[in-house]
Design a protein around this motif. Structure first.
Motif, mmCIF file in Angstrom:
data_model
loop_
_atom_site.group_PDB
_atom_site.id
_atom_site.type_symbol
_atom_site.label_atom_id
_atom_site.label_comp_id
_atom_site.label_asym_id
_atom_site.label_seq_id
_atom_site.Cartn_x
_atom_site.Cartn_y
_atom_site.Cartn_z
ATOM 1 N N ASP A 94 44.177 -2.795 47.539
ATOM 2 C CA ASP A 94 45.367 -3.306 46.855
ATOM 3 C C ASP A 94 46.624 -2.551 47.287
ATOM 4 N N GLN A 95 46.969 -2.655 48.563
ATOM 5 C CA GLN A 95 48.144 -1.985 49.099
ATOM 6 C C GLN A 95 48.626 -2.723 50.342
ATOM 7 N N GLY A 124 52.523 2.139 59.954
ATOM 8 C CA GLY A 124 52.245 3.470 59.456
ATOM 9 C C GLY A 124 50.945 3.559 58.680
ATOM 10 N N LYS A 125 50.457 2.435 58.143
ATOM 11 C CA LYS A 125 49.212 2.445 57.383
ATOM 12 C C LYS A 125 48.239 1.373 57.875
ATOM 13 N N GLY A 142 37.264 -10.968 46.860
ATOM 14 C CA GLY A 142 38.187 -10.804 45.742
ATOM 15 C C GLY A 142 39.069 -9.573 45.892
ATOM 16 N N MET A 143 38.489 -8.480 46.427
ATOM 17 C CA MET A 143 39.273 -7.261 46.607
ATOM 18 C C MET A 143 40.349 -7.427 47.680
ATOM 19 N N ARG A 187 48.057 -6.576 51.595
ATOM 20 C CA ARG A 187 49.299 -7.164 52.103
ATOM 21 C C ARG A 187 49.620 -6.605 53.492
ATOM 22 N N ASP A 188 50.302 -7.419 54.281
ATOM 23 C CA ASP A 188 50.777 -7.000 55.610
ATOM 24 C C ASP A 188 49.633 -6.482 56.483
#
Length: 300
Positions: A39-40, A45-46, A102-103, A108-109
């Motif tokens: 959930d991020q 960078g990530k 579901g997770m 995002r992105d």
């Protein structure tokens, strides 16, 4: 003792059910402890963290599928039956897909997802289940007990490291390593905190081999029992492939060789120490028995 005839159906039913439940439980625990923070945003960078999470799914699926396949196949007689239940156990792990889908809906992105986030986690899960099934198929037979016991001990050690990671990690830590604070990110220089994770896996490998010692006297079996889990986790690092044109990003896949040195090298050293100590102990006991045997002169 292998089950045959009417009793065999118990293994065919309970084996897959147990693996499906165990894998789902571990994935839920991984999500709850921060090992799978989907959930991020996985933008610039990530984005490499996405592949770390995929490797975690693959690794958990591999060790669960391998352990379940070894136990289930060891309780059946006949080559076709053993291989059949190993495949069925691996297929049962696919029941975790709805939870994973579901997770990843909250991610995002995600630039590194192959065919989209849901497709990526599906591939990661299938690869892990396949790796575990392949390992169980190769090992299944008379040597399944020491390998299964060693893998169970390794899994327990793995979750102890995961508990540490949940407390201290700055970002998602690769499965099998304690956290960002206790490992080097630039593994090509083999510096920083490299000795500590390797030392932890020396302990895990030794504990796994020591537990397997009850079921085997062979040094090779003890070594395999101590290393199997770390090898499966290491393979999950290589399975996390970034899509083009992102192959040059710093990812768990790019660091796979260095991470493997920590895990497999440490576990191999620990298991080797246990196997050598066991061999020396057996030789010492044998020599002691020979010295106690009476000679012809003693009898007369």
């Amino acid at each position: 003792m292998p089950l045959a005839g009417k009793s065999g159906w118990i293994v065919w039913v309970l084996g897959p059910l147990a693996v499906a439940a165990a894998l789902l439980t571990q994935l839920v625990a991984a999500a709850g402890t921060g090992l799978l923070p989907f959930d991020q945003s996985f933008g610039a960078g990530k984005d490499g963290d996405w592949l770390t999470l995929l490797a975690t799914i693959t690794g958990l699926a591999a060790i669960t599928s391998a352990l379940g396949g070894l136990v289930a196949s060891g309780m059946l007689s006949g080559l076709l039956a053993r291989y059949g239940v190993i495949v069925l156990v691996a297929v049962a792990g696919l029941t975790s897909l709805p939870f994973l889908h579901g997770m990843v809906g909250d991610a995002r992105d995600v630039s590194l997802a192959i065919g989209g986030p849901e497709n990526s986690v599906t591939i990661a899960l299938i690869l892990g289940l396949g790796l575990g099934a392949l390992s169980a198929g190769v090992i299944s037979g008379s040597n399944w007990r020491p390998a299964a016991v060693g893998l169970a001990v390794t899994t327990a050690g793995l979750w102890m490291l995961a508990a540490v990671s949940a407390r201290t990690a700055v970002g998602p830590a690769p499965l099998g390593l304690p956290s960002d604070l206790l490992r080097t990110r630039n593994v090509s220089q083999l510096g920083g905190w490299l000795p500590l994770p390797a030392a932890l896996w020396v302990v895990i490998g030794a504990a796994a081999a020591l537990a397997a010692k009850r079921f085997t006297a062979g040094r090779g079996s003890m070594l395999l029992s101590g290393v199997l889990g770390s090898a499966l986790i290491s393979l999950s690092y290589f399975a996390a492939q970034p899509g083009e044109p992102y192959g040059d990003h710093l990812t768990v896949n790019n660091s796979a060789f260095g991470l493997t040195i920590m895990l497999v090298g440490g576990a191999l050293l620990g298991a080797g120490i246990v196997s050598l100590a066991s061999a020396r102990g057996a030789h010492g006991a044998h020599d002691s028995v020979k010295r106690r045997q009476p000679t012809a002169g003693d009898v007369s």
